[in-house]
Scaffold this motif. Structure first.
Motif, PDB file in Angstrom:
ATOM      1  N   ASP A   1       0.841  -1.189   0.000  1.00  0.00           N
ATOM      2  CA  ASP A   1       0.000   0.000   0.000  1.00  0.00           C
ATOM      3  C   ASP A   1       0.887   1.253   0.000  1.00  0.00           C
ATOM      4  N   LEU A   2       0.665   2.139  -0.976  1.00  0.00           N
ATOM      5  CA  LEU A   2       1.475   3.356  -1.082  1.00  0.00           C
ATOM      6  C   LEU A   2       0.622   4.611  -0.872  1.00  0.00           C
ATOM      7  N   ALA A   3      -0.344   4.511   0.071  1.00  0.00           N
ATOM      8  CA  ALA A   3      -1.234   5.639   0.404  1.00  0.00           C
ATOM      9  C   ALA A   3      -1.936   6.153  -0.850  1.00  0.00           C
ATOM     10  N   MET A   4      -1.737   7.460  -1.185  1.00  0.00           N
ATOM     11  CA  MET A   4      -2.502   7.999  -2.316  1.00  0.00           C
ATOM     12  C   MET A   4      -1.926   7.565  -3.663  1.00  0.00           C
ATOM     13  N   MET A   5      -0.712   6.957  -3.656  1.00  0.00           N
ATOM     14  CA  MET A   5      -0.170   6.396  -4.894  1.00  0.00           C
ATOM     15  C   MET A   5      -0.805   5.021  -5.110  1.00  0.00           C
ATOM     16  N   ALA A   6      -0.833   4.549  -6.349  1.00  0.00           N
ATOM     17  CA  ALA A   6      -1.407   3.230  -6.622  1.00  0.00           C
ATOM     18  C   ALA A   6      -0.576   2.160  -5.935  1.00  0.00           C
ATOM     19  N   GLY A   7      -1.254   1.220  -5.278  1.00  0.00           N
ATOM     20  CA  GLY A   7      -0.551   0.116  -4.623  1.00  0.00           C
ATOM     21  C   GLY A   7       0.152  -0.756  -5.650  1.00  0.00           C
ATOM     22  N   VAL A   8       1.183  -1.458  -5.193  1.00  0.00           N
ATOM     23  CA  VAL A   8       1.963  -2.302  -6.093  1.00  0.00           C
ATOM     24  C   VAL A   8       1.750  -3.766  -5.713  1.00  0.00           C
TER      25      VAL A   8
END
Length: 798
Positions: free
Chosen positions: A607-614
């Motif tokens: 989970d990368l918060a407001m960035m897209a998760g990987v």
């Protein structure tokens, strides 16, 4: 007034800004796409065709529209992005020339009981303002007419920090329109006690009729029997008032049962916590059936189902309250609003008229604003979402539609085509995923994907005009002008299902005999009462012998797949366990056999918060989802991960004979192949399936049920022209096996193939709800007395 005259008569060179007239896609690899590269003209209507599962949605929705939305989201601040869905960049090398994408898909609207057609389209908001300005008596601001706003009163002291601090007495009051009894739901729930226990028996005699509560040794039953609050040897009907109150509504208390400390609480709160707090769709079938029997929903007696408080119902414009306005058919409401002449609210009336007229124009004038949003079909939900875009002043945007003709009678498809062309003519790019030849015919540009489905698809077979598609030799091109022919002979019914005085929704006391033992098609324009007649009357008339396959979505996470959903994995796990002398639970990626690093998901999510998760493949199990020790166990030379990677067709062959022969699994695989899903892999996540694939998966699952009457709701949804023939063969096989098949359908090929047709109409809403024709397809074509008859005659060339 003077104007400058141009002296240079040479044509001006094209401006560089006008050169961006294409959406370019290069190297798209989302889902099953195989390095797809195409160029889509802007400000044109482009239709994407191909068999179900060929990659249309992957290209249009998961690549083009997804990237457009992701880029727009990135223009917001990080704080705002934190509240928005995070979208990963699609698997594509180059996406150029994108414009703002507006997606109008088939996702059902939320089934929240507070959501209605009016709240979903802002029509209710405008009505509330209208009544707060013109309603007599005046009861308050717009919130006083809202069934989602409760009335609040409070009083107390507040300290004002200004100069000398001092406490000031203050009162706060907000008038809401919510009915206090049903809390704005319009219905109240009640638990039917007769479904919980047999009051002629005592607890010791096994009075409980709740699933799993039969056994005397069951802990839950022992808590009640040994609690000391009731006499376990006395029939429940002989309990005193105090005993019955403690038995049904007792507060949680600690009691000792066989030397063990347990918690006793009344039966009603126990049932509410054990059963009613869970998602009904996630329950086992027998538990779900119990809940449906035990819990009854009745119209709220205080607001009569309007959801509104007495004050909101008493305020009127003329003789009409807001409850009356929301209950009207939208076309009647539009006429009423048009008759209001009040200069003080003229801009509001204009906006409300435009919204209501959009409903009528799009063929939804038969709905009412108080219709729960969760009861709309996929096609209706999609058209409701279109409402807000029809009068939009935006141009140069990309509109993306997912089969907009779903749920539409051939008569209504022309109206939908006109709307699509109108959006294009305003200077917008319109992308449509579609199977209907009537809509493909109006395209400026066609992209045909295929040639097959799943791993056999994912490539562009044709790009160009409709005429080029016809001559192109692709599967779509060959079947574009397919026309089913009327049957020479029709089957004779083996019996009839009598429906008498049906009045559900808009049905006007309908009497009809539905023939059994044949293929019966129920048709009519959208909103004519087809679903009301069949879903509202057939199960009640035929008892538990009915298997209903509707369009409700499949519930399933990315851990669910065709093998788990159909029950196929159970016999496979047992066979693996028996062959290797171990527990079946080892062969479940959701249980003991799961890889401990990724918990059986096969990927690690970061989970990368407001960035897209990987999502990265798990390094320990290499995406296979199982522990290494589990993969050492084999059946027929294959481990469990290799079995889940097989296609349905390959697995059908594998489990059909030899060492791996499993008759129970083979039977389920045969049904999956019968509905045209032979290309799906057993372990493919349900979240990656298209709408048509999900419905056929549901049909395959229900084909194993023992019902004698099959009710299918638009089974051609999401089906390519070439697949409709296979569906007709499947329906024939069901009838020939002694089943009765009732199909609610608009597709002329299914009508032509029917043994008997029941046509409802003549219009929608209060203009429908009557039987306008009963008979064979040949009689309907010869008669031509109904809209359906005219279109079917034109279809078969009669």
């Amino acid at each position: 007034m003077s104007s400058a005259r141009r002296t240079d008569q040479r044509p001006a060179a094209a401006h560089v800004a006008d050169s961006h007239d294409l959406i370019r896609v290069h190297g798209a690899r989302e889902n099953n796409l195989k390095d797809v590269s195409i160029e889509i003209p802007k400000r044109r209507l482009t239709v994407f065709t191909g068999v179900s599962g060929s990659g249309k949605s992957s290209l249009v929705f998961n690549t083009i529209a997804a990237e457009s939305q992701r880029l727009i989201n990135e223009t917001y601040s990080a704080f705002v992005q934190g509240f928005m869905p995070t979208l990963a960049r699609p698997e594509v090398d180059v996406l150029d020339g994108l414009t703002t994408a507006i997606i109008v898909d088939q996702q059902r609207m939320g089934a929240d009981p507070r959501s209605t057609v009016g709240t979903a389209t802002d029509a209710n908001a405008m009505l509330r303002i209208l009544f707060s300005r013109l309603g007599d008596p005046h009861i308050g601001p717009p919130s006083a007419y809202s069934f989602n706003t409760a009335s609040v009163r409070a009083s107390g002291a507040i300290t004002v920090e200004r100069g000398n601090k001092k406490a000031v007495k203050a009162t706060y009051e907000r008038t809401g329109g919510m009915c206090a009894n049903c809390e704005g739901r319009g219905q109240v729930s009640d638990i039917d006690l007769s479904q919980l226990y047999d009051d002629s028996k005592s607890l010791a005699e096994g009075a409980f009729t709740i699933p799993g509560w039969k056994s005397d040794s069951q802990w839950t039953v022992q808590v009640y029997a040994q609690s000391g609050f009731v006499d376990p040897d006395k029939p429940i009907r002989e309990y005193t008032k105090k005993e019955l109150r403690d038995f049904l509504y007792g507060e949680p208390v600690k009691v000792k049962v066989n030397g063990v400390n347990l918690t006793y609480e009344g039966l009603i709160p126990k049932i509410q916590k054990s059963f009613l707090s869970k998602d009904k769709e996630a329950m086992q079938p027998h538990i779900r059936a119990f809940v449906e029997r035990a819990v009854t929903f009745t119209t709220c007696p205080e607001c009569d189902g309007t959801r509104l408080s007495e004050g909101a119902r008493s305020s009127r414009i003329g003789k009409v309250s807001i409850a009356d306005a929301c209950a009207m058919e939208i076309r009647d409401l539009a006429e009423w609003v048009r008759g209001l002449d009040e200069p003080s609210v003229a801009p509001l009336l204009t906006a409300l008229r435009d919204t209501l007229d959009s409903f009528v124009e799009i063929g939804l004038g038969y709905l009412s604003l108080d219709r729960p949003a969760g009861t709309l079909s996929g096609g209706e939900a999609q058209r409701v979402k279109m409402i807000r875009h029809l009068g939009s002043s935006l141009t140069d945007t990309t509109y993306v539609f997912d089969e907009p003709t779903i749920g539409l009678h051939p008569h209504d498809i022309q109206r939908m085509n006109d709307l699509l062309l109108r959006l294009r003519d305003k200077g917008n790019t319109v992308l449509v995923v579609e199977h209907k030849p009537e809509t493909i015919a109006i395209a400026d540009h066609v992209v045909d994907l295929g040639p097959g489905a799943g791993t056999a698809g994912g490539t562009v077979c044709f790009e160009g005009t409709v005429e080029g598609l016809r001559a192109g030799g692709t599967v779509t091109g060959r079947h574009l002008d397919d026309r089913a022919t009327l049957k020479e002979t029709v089957r004779k019914p083996t019996g009839t299902l009598e429906i008498r005085d049906a009045t559900t929704h808009n049905l006007q006391g309908v009497d009809v005999d539905v023939p059994l033992g044949v293929l019966c098609v129920v048709t009519g324009v959208a909103g004519s009462g087809k679903s009301s007649l069949i879903h509202g009357s057939v199960p009640a008339g035929a008892g538990a012998d009915v298997v209903s396959v509707d369009q409700s979505p499949i519930k399933g996470s990315r851990r669910s797949n065709p093998a788990t959903y159909t029950g196929l994995l159970d016999p496979i796990r047992k066979a693996f366990a028996k062959a290797n002398g171990v527990k079946p639970a080892l062969f479940s990626a959701n249980s003991e056999g799961a890889c401990p690093t990724c918990n059986g998901a096969g990927v690690i999510y970061t989970d990368l918060a407001m960035m897209a998760g990987v999502a990265t493949p798990c390094e320990d199990c290499e995406g296979k989802r199982f522990q290494p020790s589990v993969l050492e166990y084999h059946l027929g030379g294959r481990d469990i991960s290799e079995v889940l990677a097989m296609s349905v067709a390959r697995a059908e062959e594998f489990f059909g004979g030899g060492q791996a022969r499993i008759p129970a699994a083979h039977k389920i695989l045969e049904r999956l192949a019968d509905v045209g899903l032979g290309y799906l892999t057993l372990g493919q996540p349900l979240t990656t399936l298209s709408g048509g694939e999900r419905q056929r998966l549901k049909l395959a699952t229900h084909m194993g049920d023992k019902g004698g009457v099959y009710v299918l709701d638009e089974p051609t949804t999401g089906l390519h022209l070439a697949d409709v023939e296979q569906l007709l063969g499947l329906l024939d096989r069901l009838v020939d096996a002694g089943k009765s098949v009732i199909v609610i359908e608009h597709h002329q090929a299914v009508m032509a193939h029917a043994d008997w047709i029941i046509d409802l109409g003549p219009g929608a809403g209060h203009d429908g709800g009557r039987i306008v024709f009963e008979g064979t397809p040949a009689d309907l074509v010869a008669d031509r007395s109904t809209l359906t008859g005219e279109h079917l005659a034109a279809y078969v060339g009669g």
